[in-house]
Design a protein around this motif. Structure first.
Motif, PDB file in Angstrom:
ATOM      1  N   SER A  55     -29.860  43.264  -1.510  1.00 39.05           N
ATOM      2  CA  SER A  55     -30.565  42.592  -2.603  1.00 39.05           C
ATOM      3  C   SER A  55     -32.018  43.056  -2.690  1.00 39.05           C
ATOM      4  N   VAL A  56     -32.513  43.700  -1.642  1.00 40.11           N
ATOM      5  CA  VAL A  56     -33.853  44.297  -1.720  1.00 40.11           C
ATOM      6  C   VAL A  56     -33.740  45.682  -2.357  1.00 40.11           C
ATOM      7  N   ILE A  57     -32.770  46.459  -1.846  1.00 36.11           N
ATOM      8  CA  ILE A  57     -32.649  47.854  -2.289  1.00 36.11           C
ATOM      9  C   ILE A  57     -31.907  47.957  -3.616  1.00 36.11           C
ATOM     10  N   GLY A  58     -30.872  47.099  -3.762  1.00 40.01           N
ATOM     11  CA  GLY A  58     -30.103  47.120  -5.004  1.00 40.01           C
ATOM     12  C   GLY A  58     -28.873  48.001  -4.928  1.00 40.01           C
ATOM     13  N   TYR A  59     -27.975  47.695  -4.016  1.00 40.90           N
ATOM     14  CA  TYR A  59     -26.664  48.373  -4.017  1.00 40.90           C
ATOM     15  C   TYR A  59     -25.565  47.325  -4.013  1.00 40.90           C
ATOM     16  N   ASP A  60     -24.381  47.720  -4.502  1.00 42.87           N
ATOM     17  CA  ASP A  60     -23.321  46.731  -4.683  1.00 42.87           C
ATOM     18  C   ASP A  60     -22.219  46.763  -3.629  1.00 42.87           C
ATOM     19  N   ALA A  61     -22.387  47.564  -2.601  1.00 47.49           N
ATOM     20  CA  ALA A  61     -21.324  47.648  -1.591  1.00 47.49           C
ATOM     21  C   ALA A  61     -21.176  46.322  -0.837  1.00 47.49           C
ATOM     22  N   LYS A  62     -19.936  45.967  -0.536  1.00 51.17           N
ATOM     23  CA  LYS A  62     -19.673  44.798   0.321  1.00 51.17           C
ATOM     24  C   LYS A  62     -19.559  45.301   1.753  1.00 51.17           C
ATOM     25  N   ILE A  63     -20.177  44.593   2.677  1.00 54.43           N
ATOM     26  CA  ILE A  63     -20.152  45.036   4.079  1.00 54.43           C
ATOM     27  C   ILE A  63     -19.668  43.874   4.932  1.00 54.43           C
ATOM     28  N   THR A  64     -18.589  44.126   5.685  1.00 55.38           N
ATOM     29  CA  THR A  64     -17.975  43.068   6.484  1.00 55.38           C
ATOM     30  C   THR A  64     -17.952  43.489   7.945  1.00 55.38           C
ATOM     31  N   GLY A  65     -18.291  42.593   8.837  1.00 55.48           N
ATOM     32  CA  GLY A  65     -18.135  42.862  10.269  1.00 55.48           C
ATOM     33  C   GLY A  65     -16.805  42.307  10.733  1.00 55.48           C
ATOM     34  N   SER A  66     -16.139  42.991  11.673  1.00 56.96           N
ATOM     35  CA  SER A  66     -14.813  42.532  12.084  1.00 56.96           C
ATOM     36  C   SER A  66     -14.406  43.113  13.430  1.00 56.96           C
ATOM     37  N   SER A  67     -13.464  42.423  14.096  1.00 62.24           N
ATOM     38  CA  SER A  67     -12.815  43.040  15.250  1.00 62.24           C
ATOM     39  C   SER A  67     -11.303  42.974  15.042  1.00 62.24           C
ATOM     40  N   ASP A  68     -10.906  42.753  13.789  1.00 58.80           N
ATOM     41  CA  ASP A  68      -9.484  42.660  13.456  1.00 58.80           C
ATOM     42  C   ASP A  68      -9.087  43.902  12.651  1.00 58.80           C
ATOM     43  N   TRP A  69      -8.172  44.669  13.208  1.00 57.95           N
ATOM     44  CA  TRP A  69      -7.766  45.905  12.534  1.00 57.95           C
ATOM     45  C   TRP A  69      -7.233  45.653  11.121  1.00 57.95           C
ATOM     46  N   LYS A  70      -6.698  44.443  10.906  1.00 56.61           N
ATOM     47  CA  LYS A  70      -6.143  44.162   9.564  1.00 56.61           C
ATOM     48  C   LYS A  70      -7.218  44.313   8.492  1.00 56.61           C
ATOM     49  N   ASP A  71      -8.491  44.058   8.879  1.00 63.56           N
ATOM     50  CA  ASP A  71      -9.577  44.184   7.893  1.00 63.56           C
ATOM     51  C   ASP A  71      -9.850  45.649   7.526  1.00 63.56           C
ATOM     52  N   CYS A  72      -9.352  46.568   8.342  1.00 63.22           N
ATOM     53  CA  CYS A  72      -9.556  48.011   8.050  1.00 63.22           C
ATOM     54  C   CYS A  72      -8.396  48.565   7.226  1.00 63.22           C
ATOM     55  N   ALA A  73      -7.359  47.730   7.003  1.00 62.27           N
ATOM     56  CA  ALA A  73      -6.125  48.232   6.380  1.00 62.27           C
ATOM     57  C   ALA A  73      -6.405  48.912   5.052  1.00 62.27           C
ATOM     58  N   GLY A  74      -5.782  50.056   4.871  1.00 64.45           N
ATOM     59  CA  GLY A  74      -5.867  50.771   3.600  1.00 64.45           C
ATOM     60  C   GLY A  74      -7.164  51.525   3.409  1.00 64.45           C
ATOM     61  N   ALA A  75      -7.942  51.714   4.465  1.00 60.86           N
ATOM     62  CA  ALA A  75      -9.214  52.435   4.309  1.00 60.86           C
ATOM     63  C   ALA A  75      -8.967  53.852   3.785  1.00 60.86           C
ATOM     64  N   ASP A  76      -9.868  54.294   2.909  1.00 66.69           N
ATOM     65  CA  ASP A  76      -9.805  55.673   2.403  1.00 66.69           C
ATOM     66  C   ASP A  76     -10.419  56.645   3.407  1.00 66.69           C
ATOM     67  N   VAL A  77     -11.472  56.169   4.066  1.00 65.18           N
ATOM     68  CA  VAL A  77     -12.154  56.978   5.084  1.00 65.18           C
ATOM     69  C   VAL A  77     -12.333  56.132   6.333  1.00 65.18           C
ATOM     70  N   VAL A  78     -12.078  56.737   7.491  1.00 66.27           N
ATOM     71  CA  VAL A  78     -12.354  56.081   8.775  1.00 66.27           C
ATOM     72  C   VAL A  78     -13.315  56.988   9.544  1.00 66.27           C
ATOM     73  N   ILE A  79     -14.424  56.418  10.000  1.00 62.28           N
ATOM     74  CA  ILE A  79     -15.360  57.211  10.807  1.00 62.28           C
ATOM     75  C   ILE A  79     -15.458  56.550  12.189  1.00 62.28           C
ATOM     76  N   ILE A  80     -15.178  57.329  13.212  1.00 65.13           N
ATOM     77  CA  ILE A  80     -15.024  56.767  14.558  1.00 65.13           C
ATOM     78  C   ILE A  80     -16.202  57.119  15.469  1.00 65.13           C
ATOM     79  N   THR A  81     -16.927  56.094  15.891  1.00 63.92           N
ATOM     80  CA  THR A  81     -18.004  56.282  16.878  1.00 63.92           C
ATOM     81  C   THR A  81     -17.725  55.436  18.116  1.00 63.92           C
ATOM     82  N   ALA A  82     -16.527  54.865  18.208  1.00 68.34           N
ATOM     83  CA  ALA A  82     -16.194  54.017  19.355  1.00 68.34           C
ATOM     84  C   ALA A  82     -16.319  54.824  20.637  1.00 68.34           C
ATOM     85  N   GLY A  83     -16.940  54.202  21.633  1.00 69.13           N
ATOM     86  CA  GLY A  83     -17.097  54.882  22.918  1.00 69.13           C
ATOM     87  C   GLY A  83     -18.524  54.783  23.389  1.00 69.13           C
TER      88      GLY A  83
END
Ligand SMILES: NC(=O)C1=CN([C@@H]2O[C@H](COP(=O)(O)OP(=O)(O)OC[C@H]3O[C@@H](n4cnc5c(N)ncnc54)[C@H](O)[C@@H]3O)[C@@H](O)[C@H]2O)C=CC1
Ligand SMILES: O=C([O-])CC(=O)C(=O)O
Length: 315
Positions: A55-83
């Protein structure tokens, strides 16, 4: 329900947070910032902070935090930094024992919930982790890449620009091979707006720049106590953007080699075209004999750590 693209960021740490910030500002899609259950609240807090930033910068993306893989379902892109990242004194390969089981658990999540995604692996040791991700998910090689070459090339380009005292915008260079200290800065393809770098920079200065590029990650680890995250995130976003916007960019990326450059069943950095179908083409460019020898040395290191991964049974 949103028809925006969906980007799942696996790992909500230093790179994950910067990835989310960049993807949101560029409005590449809605974002899920995923981490392990013990860090679910941390991921949710970071996501909320980034949404408030919208709301300061003005972008419309929704950003959700999660530890449930179901919330990642159907992703077009996955970027992995786990580790885990390395600490001063460690090599990237020293991370394999900790990061291999993490990548295997992430691969299971990707396989079940995001089987149609374009997957970009960042976790180290990069070439071996992306090899395992592809093996464990069974995804086609067009849709699994490792990010290293764009970052290593960025470092090479920066050091060249500073030495030649020219704009960073005019330096074009590529680093191929594995993401280790014997990576291959390709001098024969390095120009300052078309002028060979060798014409503008003395050989011994170029040698020093090549050496600094090869240890560029370690230089930052030594200074910060942990690894770089701004440039790594930008590099991965350039790859994600090339896919999402079908840009057909020529980017050095770790891809599964099946005979290209004489290597088989190995992930290593080579020039590729990334577009809407993922890795659309692997380019076999002409290298000098010296560069071929350096690539062979780098491939040997990558093969060594990949063999460790192949020989490690699932826990
Ligand atoms: N390929 C490249 O060029 C680069 C690679 N790296 C590597 O990227 C990785 C991440 O670096 P940072 O973000 O700085 O580390 P970080 O420690 O800040 O974040 C990593 C996150 O991964 C999470 N994680 C651990 N296991 C997980 C799992 N099973 N599922 C989901 N999340 C999990 C951790 O809880 C942590 O939040 C490291 O392995 C580092 O070496 C870093 C810079 C450049
Ligand atoms: O050096 C590290 O450990 C992180 C990394 O891969 C990089 O910054 O190139």
């Amino acid at each position: 329900m949103s028809t925006r693209k969906k980007i799942a960021l696996i790992g909500a740490g230093n790179i994950g947070g910067e990835l989310a910030a960049l993807c949101a500002r560029k409005e590449l899609g809605d974002i899920v910032l995923f981490d392990i259950p013990a860090k679910a609240d941390f991921a949710k807090g970071k996501a909320l902070d980034l949404e408030q930033n919208s709301s300061v910068i003005g972008y419309d993306a929704k950003i959700t935090g999660s530890s449930d893989w179901k919330d990642c379902a159907g992703a077009d892109v996955v970027i992995i930094t786990a580790g885990i990242p390395r600490k001063p004194g460690q090599s990237r390969d020293d991370l394999v024992a900790t990061n291999l089981p993490i990548i295997r658990s992430v691969a299971a999540g990707v396989k079940e919930h995001c089987p149609d995604a374009f997957v970009i692996v960042i976790s180290n040791p990069l070439d071996a982790m992306v090899y395992e991700l592809k093996r464990a998910t069974g995804l086609p090689r067009e849709r699994v890449v490792g990010m290293a070459g764009v970052l290593d090339s960025a470092r090479f380009q920066l050091f060249l620009a500073r030495e030649a005292n020219v704009s960073i915008k005019d330096v074009r260079a590529m680093v191929l091979g594995g993401h280790g200290d014997d990576m291959v800065p390709v001098l024969s393809a390095t120009t300052i707006n078309g002028v060979a770098a060798t014409e503008l920079i003395a050989r011994e200065k170029l040698d020093a720049i090549i050496a600094r590029t090869r240890t560029g990650g370690g230089e930052i680890v030594k200074l910060m106590g942990t690894s770089a995250y701004y440039a790594p995130a930008s590099a991965a976003v350039a790859m994600a953007e090339a896919f999402l916007l079908d840009q057909k960019r020529l980017l050095p990326s770790a891809v599964y080699l099946d005979g290209e450059y004489g290597y088989k069943d190995l992930f290593m950095g080579v020039p590729v075209i990334i577009g809407g179908r993922g890795v659309e083409k692997i380019l076999e460019i002409k290298l000098t004999d010296d560069e071929k020898a350096m690539l062979a040395k780098s491939a040997k290191s990558v093969q060594g750590i990949t063999d460790v991964v192949k020989a490690t049974p699932a826990a």
